[in-house]
Design an enzyme around this catalytic site. Sequence first.
Site, PDB file in Angstrom:
ATOM      1  N   GLY A   1      45.523 -43.547  47.998  1.00  0.00           N
ATOM      2  CA  GLY A   1      45.522 -44.293  49.261  1.00  0.00           C
ATOM      3  C   GLY A   1      46.254 -43.548  50.358  1.00  0.00           C
TER       4      GLY A   1
ATOM      5  N   GLY B   1      41.113 -40.532  42.840  1.00  0.00           N
ATOM      6  CA  GLY B   1      41.141 -40.646  41.378  1.00  0.00           C
ATOM      7  C   GLY B   1      40.048 -39.875  40.656  1.00  0.00           C
TER       8      GLY B   1
ATOM      9  N   LYS C   1      31.626 -46.756  48.623  1.00  0.00           N
ATOM     10  CA  LYS C   1      31.227 -47.493  49.828  1.00  0.00           C
ATOM     11  C   LYS C   1      31.587 -46.796  51.125  1.00  0.00           C
ATOM     12  CE  LYS C   1      31.702 -52.064  47.839  1.00  0.00           C
ATOM     13  NZ  LYS C   1      32.540 -53.247  47.818  1.00  0.00           N
TER      14      LYS C   1
ATOM     15  N   ARG D   1      52.742 -37.875  37.083  1.00  0.00           N
ATOM     16  CA  ARG D   1      53.608 -38.248  38.216  1.00  0.00           C
ATOM     17  C   ARG D   1      55.079 -37.965  37.910  1.00  0.00           C
ATOM     18  NH1 ARG D   1      50.330 -43.725  39.832  1.00  0.00           N
ATOM     19  NH2 ARG D   1      49.030 -42.720  41.384  1.00  0.00           N
TER      20      ARG D   1
HETATM   21  P1  AMP Z   1      35.896 -44.567  45.618  1.00  0.00           P
HETATM   22  O1  AMP Z   1      36.947 -45.388  44.981  1.00  0.00           O
HETATM   23  O2  AMP Z   1      35.410 -45.077  46.916  1.00  0.00           O
HETATM   24  O3  AMP Z   1      36.243 -43.081  45.665  1.00  0.00           O
HETATM   25  O4  AMP Z   1      34.623 -44.698  44.693  1.00  0.00           O
HETATM   26  C1  AMP Z   1      34.623 -44.334  43.354  1.00  0.00           C
HETATM   27  C2  AMP Z   1      33.496 -45.038  42.693  1.00  0.00           C
HETATM   28  O5  AMP Z   1      32.276 -44.672  43.314  1.00  0.00           O
HETATM   29  C3  AMP Z   1      33.337 -44.687  41.230  1.00  0.00           C
HETATM   30  O6  AMP Z   1      33.690 -45.806  40.481  1.00  0.00           O
HETATM   31  C4  AMP Z   1      31.852 -44.370  41.101  1.00  0.00           C
HETATM   32  O7  AMP Z   1      31.244 -44.985  40.004  1.00  0.00           O
HETATM   33  C5  AMP Z   1      31.266 -44.940  42.374  1.00  0.00           C
HETATM   34  N1  AMP Z   1      29.990 -44.293  42.695  1.00  0.00           N
HETATM   35  C6  AMP Z   1      29.756 -43.027  43.016  1.00  0.00           C
HETATM   36  N2  AMP Z   1      28.438 -42.817  43.165  1.00  0.00           N
HETATM   37  C7  AMP Z   1      27.812 -43.989  42.935  1.00  0.00           C
HETATM   38  C8  AMP Z   1      26.444 -44.417  42.933  1.00  0.00           C
HETATM   39  N3  AMP Z   1      25.473 -43.576  43.198  1.00  0.00           N
HETATM   40  N4  AMP Z   1      26.204 -45.697  42.651  1.00  0.00           N
HETATM   41  C9  AMP Z   1      27.200 -46.549  42.374  1.00  0.00           C
HETATM   42  N5  AMP Z   1      28.502 -46.220  42.352  1.00  0.00           N
HETATM   43  C10 AMP Z   1      28.797 -44.948  42.633  1.00  0.00           C
END
Ligand code: AMP
Length: 418
Positions: free
Chosen positions: A398, A375, A219, A36
């Site tokens: 974000g 990230g 999610k 950064r």
């Molecule tokens: P996000 O912050 O929404 O981009 O999500 C990132 C997180 O998604 C990471 O910590 C991953 O471990 C999690 N992730 C990706 N695929 C899976 C999965 N199949 N089961 C559980 N967590 C997951």
Amino acid sequence: MQQYIDSYDFTGKKAIVRVDFNVPLDENFKITDDTRIRRAMPTLKKVLEKGGSLIIMSHLGRPKKVDPKFSLKHIVDHVSECLGVPVQFAEDCMKADAQAAALKPGEALLLENLRFYAEEEGKPRGLAEDASEEEKKAAKKAVKESQKEFVKKLASYADCYINDAFGTAHRAHGSTALIAAYFPNDKMFGYLMEGEIKAIDNVLKNAQRPLTAIIGGSKVSSKLAVLKNLVGKVDNLIIGGGMGYTFIKALGGHIGLSLHEDDLMPDALEILNTAKEKGVNVSLSVATVCGQAFDNDTPQKIFDIYNIPDDWEGMDASPASLENWKKIILSSKTILWNGPVGVFELPNFAKGTLQIAEDLAEATAKGAYTLVGGGDSVAAVTQMGYADKVSYVSTGGGAMLEAIEGKILPGIAAIQED
Ligand code: AMP
């Protein structure tokens, strides 16, 4: 009126520049990743080269009061080294009048962490847990009032304002948005902000088709607005990672122990319906690499994604899904990627995400425009040594998400508005 760094005359002027120096520090306050800081350098150096001086401001971490752990003094030496001039430090961002006034062309001053003051974010602090609604309202009003003085003070140090902090562009904070009003004819984006805005426009406004979005991560709930906005814009929507299982369950699949959100199943179906109506090709996983525990060394087995046994959970994309996605990626002219397609932080389940990084590099080499944000996705392209082999790597997690949700970011609007 928005100005541009390249045409603005900085001679003898003091520029107050909002950067994102929110870098990770280890327990000895050594910077562990200075990306950064380095990405703000072109803007900062340009001001000095053009005969101006710098008042640099940033936040670090999420302090709720003055806390030496979050002091920007820890990074002054490194910033000096990167900038090539000794950077002075103002120990209190509200008491920098004399230091700012004494700055000569070519000199630079870094202000202490703006978030030592509640006024930066404009949110009350220290409210009792059992505070009544009335008390909360009054506290909010008071901080909004004192925020005006805070912003006015920062603005008083300088002749012009530059916002180069994309990472906080989605926040309507004092230094990221409100301060711009004090510089109606002397406000501009830094090069980093400009680059981020162009990259997002290249995907959302001026995309060469076919346009593909790859959305992964944990999610559906955290990326619902993103999916809803993109489904109306893209030609292909690849949905991977943890969020994919909610879609599969909503479609009647048996997903074992895989991560999912039952309450988001109607939204998942709505997204699929919209895609159908608009002729958008949605590509979900077909098979998935499963584990029996959320552990790097758990045994692995591949199952059809609609038939995962009760005691297994989906943790990474399978070769069959990756093969499908690769075909889509390599036939696209514009690709946006946000979010891992597996549990990236466990190396044995990071293969799918690393494969996507490789596919994006290949697509870029073939002439596609590729934008990577978030990230884990950024970590994956960096880990593979592909940061320079994709078209743009976003610095704002974000902020990028909100931009691809179709929102107008306050930090951007404040500069563009007349
Ligand atoms: P996000 O912050 O929404 O981009 O999500 C990132 C997180 O998604 C990471 O910590 C991953 O471990 C999690 N992730 C990706 N695929 C899976 C999965 N199949 N089961 C559980 N967590 C997951």
